[in-house]
Motif scaffolding. Structure first.
Motif, PDB file in Angstrom:
ATOM      1  N   GLN A 101      11.770   4.683  10.203  1.00  0.00           N
ATOM      2  CA  GLN A 101      11.224   4.563   8.640  1.00  0.00           C
ATOM      3  C   GLN A 101       9.647   5.343   8.788  1.00  0.00           C
ATOM      4  OE1 GLN A 101      12.248   1.236   5.919  1.00  0.00           O
ATOM      5  NE2 GLN A 101      12.197   0.092   7.858  1.00  0.00           N
ATOM      6  N   SER A 124       7.263   3.221  11.419  1.00  0.00           N
ATOM      7  CA  SER A 124       7.955   1.921  11.876  1.00  0.00           C
ATOM      8  C   SER A 124       8.060   2.087  13.482  1.00  0.00           C
ATOM      9  CB  SER A 124       9.346   1.529  11.493  1.00  0.00           C
ATOM     10  OG  SER A 124      10.202   2.431  11.642  1.00  0.00           O
ATOM     11  N   TRP A 131       4.967  -1.603  12.755  1.00  0.00           N
ATOM     12  CA  TRP A 131       4.749  -0.375  12.233  1.00  0.00           C
ATOM     13  C   TRP A 131       3.247   0.274  12.807  1.00  0.00           C
ATOM     14  CZ3 TRP A 131       6.921   2.568   7.733  1.00  0.00           C
ATOM     15  CH2 TRP A 131       8.082   1.772   7.315  1.00  0.00           C
TER      16      TRP A 131
END
Length: 395
Positions: free
Chosen positions: A252, A247, A8
């Motif tokens: 995400q 991410s 991430w």
């Protein structure tokens, strides 16, 4: 700073120690220097709010130079900063100021960043993402499909629970103003308080049509599904969403929810620079009927409090991308300024002035914002924003 997950990237707008409205040590040190030299100076509350949340680079320049301080406080009297907040709230413009179409010189517009996908007149980008030059049912449907027809914040579902049209992060009314100079003044004002490169990147998420550089283009990355109630709460400055991390595959995005205290202040109210914003930590409502609100998840409903984190997801980051972290950062800054400056509660009648004189109420000649910016000293050579604190804290 909280740890960032493996795979991430952090998209935090500022250090985590400032996320509830409290100042970092570096910001406080800059404020202490200003206080020592100017002794309990009082400034317009809108400027006070901008200073609390502006980039640290700007605050340090403010502390280091009388020229910057004097120019900044004089600049606010032209009402450009006030009108930027008004535009964000989708309210009528301030009359007889730098934002007035008959008083503003043309503002230079940033060029499209190299490597950015160009869009055709139909609104479809070369990389396939759907976009539209007007309100588009297709783009709205893609947003709702991305969010699973749920409210992204409360996770309630259904036609009655979720607004028919998703909420815009950057407001729709600022896409196609009757006077494009007002929109350009907004972005020029943002470049005063935050890094120009960052602001230009935010702007380029919306103004992507090479054939009309001042006309915004609707796209999924500027949308989020909300219930009608939360949509209204957001418009009124009752809460803000802080981007945390995304991410690396762009599927995400972690967001942090914050209730805000909506201050009740008349226009022109002063504040001492050292006045501390009211903390949003652990708040379960904004007050005055704004909240409380619950979020549903597989384990049941949970009362939303400031600092609550949740994940938004997409299966297709090209055609149905997640909300753009840069636009969310812009929203995060301006929602707090809107609430804490008192601007959220201003009556529109206070701005109903049809006088066409090119001086504002204080007798200060109107000016273009870029021209004002050119008067400021440049940032210190080689200056870099300080690194974020390595402090780790659980959600």
């Amino acid at each position: 700073m909280d740890a960032t997950n493996v795979g991430w990237t952090s998209v935090r707008p500022e250090s985590d120690e400032e996320r509830f409205g409290m100042r970092s040590q570096e910001r406080q040190a800059a404020f202490d220097k200003i206080e020592a030299e100017r002794s309990s100076v009082e400034i317009d509350r809108v400027l006070w709010a901008f200073c609390q949340f502006a980039d640290l680079d700007f605050v340090k320049r403010l502390a280091a130079s009388d020229a910057v301080w004097n120019a900044e406080t004089d600049f606010l009297r032209t009402n450009a900063a006030i009108d930027a907040v008004r535009l964000w709230q989708q309210k009528p413009e301030v009359k007889n100021d730098v934002a007035s179409s008959n008083a503003v010189a043309p503002v230079s517009r940033p060029h499209t960043a190299s490597g950015k996908a160009s869009r055709t007149r139909s609104g479809r980008s070369e990389d396939g993402q759907e976009a539209s030059l007007g309100r588009s049912a297709v783009v709205a449907a893609r947003c709702k499909d991305r969010d699973g027809n749920f409210c992204a914040v409360s996770r309630t579902k259904g036609a009655e629970a979720v607004s028919k049209l998703p909420a815009h992060i950057y407001p729709w009314s600022a896409f196609r103003e009757k006077s494009p100079d007002r929109v350009e003044s907004f972005w020029a004002t943002m470049r005063i308080f935050w890094k120009k490169a960052d602001v230009n990147a935010w702007r380029e998420q919306i103004f992507v049509d090479n054939n009309a550089s001042s006309r915004g283009t609707e796209n999924v990355a500027n949308m989020i599904s909300l219930t009608s109630t939360l949509h209204t709460f957001h418009n009124q400055g009752a809460f803000a969403l802080r981007p945390v991390q995304i991410s690396d595959d762009k599927k995400q995005l972690e967001l942090e929810f914050h209730w805000l205290v909506i201050e009740e202040r008349e226009r022109g109210t002063k504040a001492k620079l050292m006045d501390m914003p009211e903390s949003s930590e652990d708040r379960a409502e904004s007050g005055d009927g704004y909240g409380p609100f619950a979020r549903r998840d597989p384990n049941g409903s949970q009362l939303l409090k400031s600092g609550h984190r949740f994940i938004m997801s997409t299966d297709d980051p090209v055609n149905t991308p997640l909300p753009d972290p840069g636009l969310l950062a812009l929203q995060w800054h301006l929602q707090r300024i809107l609430a804490m400056s008192g601007a959220a509660g201003w009556r529109d009648e206070a701005f109903d002035d049809d006088d066409d004189d090119e001086e504002d109420a204080d007798g200060v000649p109107a000016r273009d914002v870029d021209g004002w910016m050119r008067q400021l000293p440049e940032s210190p050579s080689g200056y870099q924003s300080p690194p974020l604190s390595p402090k780790v804290q659980d959600e």
